[in-house]
Scaffold this active site. Structure first.
Site, PDB file in Angstrom:
ATOM      1  N   SER A 154       0.824  -1.198   0.000  1.00  0.00           N
ATOM      2  CA  SER A 154       0.000   0.000   0.000  1.00  0.00           C
ATOM      3  C   SER A 154       0.863   1.255   0.000  1.00  0.00           C
ATOM      4  CB  SER A 154      -0.970  -0.039   1.180  1.00  0.00           C
ATOM      5  OG  SER A 154      -1.871   1.036   1.132  1.00  0.00           O
TER       6      SER A 154
ATOM      7  N   ASP B 273      -1.744   6.487  -4.106  1.00  0.00           N
ATOM      8  CA  ASP B 273      -0.639   5.745  -3.499  1.00  0.00           C
ATOM      9  C   ASP B 273      -0.204   4.603  -4.418  1.00  0.00           C
ATOM     10  OD1 ASP B 273      -2.792   4.031  -3.133  1.00  0.00           O
ATOM     11  OD2 ASP B 273      -2.229   3.464  -1.102  1.00  0.00           O
TER      12      ASP B 273
ATOM     13  N   ASP C 125      -0.408   1.323  -4.726  1.00  0.00           N
ATOM     14  CA  ASP C 125      -1.302   0.285  -5.232  1.00  0.00           C
ATOM     15  C   ASP C 125      -2.631   0.848  -5.706  1.00  0.00           C
ATOM     16  OD1 ASP C 125      -2.155   0.759  -2.531  1.00  0.00           O
ATOM     17  OD2 ASP C 125      -3.239  -1.135  -2.564  1.00  0.00           O
TER      18      ASP C 125
END
Length: 561
Positions: free
Chosen positions: A143, A296, A298
């Site tokens: 993430s 971000d 992902d």
């Protein structure tokens, strides 16, 4: 087996990956202990940790072990092997290798996989699970964490991260693997017939679905400019393709578009960190952009900056979501499309402002524990019963979903929504901050903030446990200048007034103050941190900011930090 024995087992394993063996040889004693004192665990968002050698690290051996557990769970699902598993990954170090290892381990159990041919964002993975009618999904990502991390998230057949009941079953199977170093993995040739490579087919279907999130599709898009950065992550082409197909003037931050696993041109890949916006703001000033959007690595979280009175103002996840809600609900009401049984979901650590906006339009609000899987599970429930109709879901941590063809946070949907909101309100002579201020004037001024105490290693884990145990044993009756009127303990499922909390058990404490503010505490499920959430209500912005500073200091003093 203690950490020293685990270390020696790995060091002496004949077939160990050469780079990991070299890393083991260079470890000092404290690093050995941290790398081997436990097995890396599933948390609120799967398995996530530092890359490297050890049972408490992300590496091919721990990935293989995790996949044995997930494979056994998939085989318990109806036609699980035949329906298969969709697999995607982001730009991080080892992401493709971990994805490929996952596919091969599953192949060893006779499970078909749909493996993305190159990096794709988390929401597209969630979509692909549903598109291919899979029994589950895997996303390789850490993430918004720094470059030295990676992770592994698992999904059910609706594209939702596994709820605790199912994650516990996977964890049980994972823990039954006695030796992660000797998990059998088919060769690429042996796994070939089970692996289906996925490309443009699912891209197009996902992009087309995202485009349906437009609420006013005929809105004139001239005289509106949005700057966008994927922060070197997986959303670069999805966001740019969707917005340009819809006619938006999108200016990319080119130095942050390459999928660089070291995040060379950003100070942080996390939209929650103000320094992550620096390059995008430079570009916005050059082109006089109205809105800045960054996602971000992902592609599930979105951060927004709005131009207001000539300055670029960062919006929190709570603030931007409240504005989105106001736009969605006001427009659906105007169009006569707002369902009478509409429901909005957010979490127990999310600001009260969004709830007030929703209820002002007659929309029901249900709160969940932190973790978007709980929102996805709510959507599943009402999809079956038809009792309520989903209208929006979000977390304070910069994640939302507009339409439930994705069952995780979807920053591609969110960028489109931010662009449409910004464009719509600009046509009315307002910007996103103006709308936020109008909501404050109507519902009260809230300031949300967070303190994340980083406590790494064995001693750090002990300190986090100590903080929560102390607060739980003797909850405060006053924080700073304000009395605590109600305390909630989600681990014990009880409130201080004697009532019961009807949510799954979770290590969260929440304190409501006499002025309408609240403070919550919870250990992170994926990072070595203890997080404190502040939702402070003030007479105006200055009052809320001053109270926040005082209450943050008071809370830290209370726990001895």
């Amino acid at each position: 087996m203690d950490y020293k024995a685990n270390y020696e087992k790995w060091l002496n394993f004949e077939g160990l990956d050469a780079s990991l063996k070299n890393e083991l040889k260079s470890m000092d004693e404290s690093t050995k202990e941290d790398a081997f004192y436990k097995n890396i665990e599933f948390g609120t968002a799967g398995m996530r940790g530092l890359l490297g050698a050890g049972t408490n690290r992300m590496n091919i051996y721990m990935i293989r072990k995790a996949n044995v557990g997930f494979a056994k769970w998939i085989l318990e699902q109806p036609d699980g092997a035949k329906r298969g598993v969709a697999i995607s990954y982001d730009n991080r170090h080892m992401s493709y290798i971990f994805a490929n290892e996952s596919a091969k381990v599953l192949a060893g159990f006779g499970i078909k996989t749909y493996l993305m041919e190159s990096l794709r964002p988390t929401p597209e993975l969630s979509f692909a699970v549903r598109y291919f009618k899979c029994a589950g999904g895997i996303m390789i990502t850490a993430s918004h964490n720094p470059a030295e991390y990676n992770g592994y998230k698992v999904y059910d057949d609706t594209g939702c991260q596994l709820i605790p009941e199912w994650a516990d079953q996977v964890t049980k199977y994972v823990n039954e693997v006695e030796d992660e170093l000797t998990v059998k993995v088919p060769s690429s040739d042996e796994a070939f017939d089970y692996i289906n490579w996925v490309g443009e087919e699912v891209d197009k279907a996902y992009y087309d679905a995202v485009k349906t999130c437009e609420i006013n599709p005929g809105l004139d898009k001239s005289d509106f400019k949005i700057v966008y950065s994927p922060q070197h992550g997986a959303d670069n082409w999805p966001v740019r393709t969707v917005l340009r197909d819809l006619g938006y003037d999108l200016v990319p931050v080119l130095c942050q578009c390459a999928p660089d696993p070291d995040y060379t041109n950003t100070k942080s890949p996390n939209p929650e960190v103000p320094s992550s916006y620096e390059e995008a703001i430079k570009v916005a000033k050059k082109v006089d952009a109205d809105v800045i959007a960054i996602t971000d690595p992902d592609g599930d979280r979105l951060g927004v900056v709005a131009k207001h009175n000539g300055e670029y103002v960062l919006m929190s996840g709570n603030q931007s979501a409240a504005v989105y809600l106001e736009y969605i609900l006001s427009q659906l009401k105007k169009q006569g499309k707002l369902p009478s049984n509409a429901v909005m979901y957010n979490t127990i650590v999310t600001s009260d402002l969004g709830e007030l906006v929703a209820r002002s339009y007659g929309v029901d609000v249900e709160k969940t524990l932190t973790g978007f899987k709980f929102i996805g599970d709510k959507i599943r429930k009402y999809e079956k019963t038809g009792e309520k109709q989903f209208i929006f879901g979000y977390e304070e941590s910069y994640g939302c979903v507009v339409k439930p063809f994705v069952r995780d946070k979807d920053a591609v949907q969110a960028v489109l929504l931010a662009a449409e909101c910004g464009n719509f309100y600009k046509k009315q002579g307002k910007d996103l901050i103006d709308v936020l201020n109008e909501l404050y004037a109507k519902h009260g001024t809230f300031k949300e903030s967070q303190i994340a105490l980083a406590k790494a290693g064995v001693e750090g884990a002990k300190r986090i446990q100590e903080i929560m145990a102390t607060l739980r044993a003797d909850h405060p009756t006053q924080i700073g200048d304000y009395k605590v009127t109600l305390a909630e303990d989600y681990q014990e499922s009880k409130r201080s007034d004697g009532t019961t909390i009807d949510l799954p058990k979770s290590n969260v404490l929440k304190y409501y103050l006499e002025d309408g503010s609240w403070i919550a505490a919870r250990p992170s499920g994926t990072e070595p941190k203890c997080k404190f959430y502040f939702s402070i209500k003030g007479k105006d912005a200055d009052d809320a900011a001053a109270k926040t500073e005082k209450l943050q200091k008071a809370m830290m003093a209370l726990i001895g930090e």
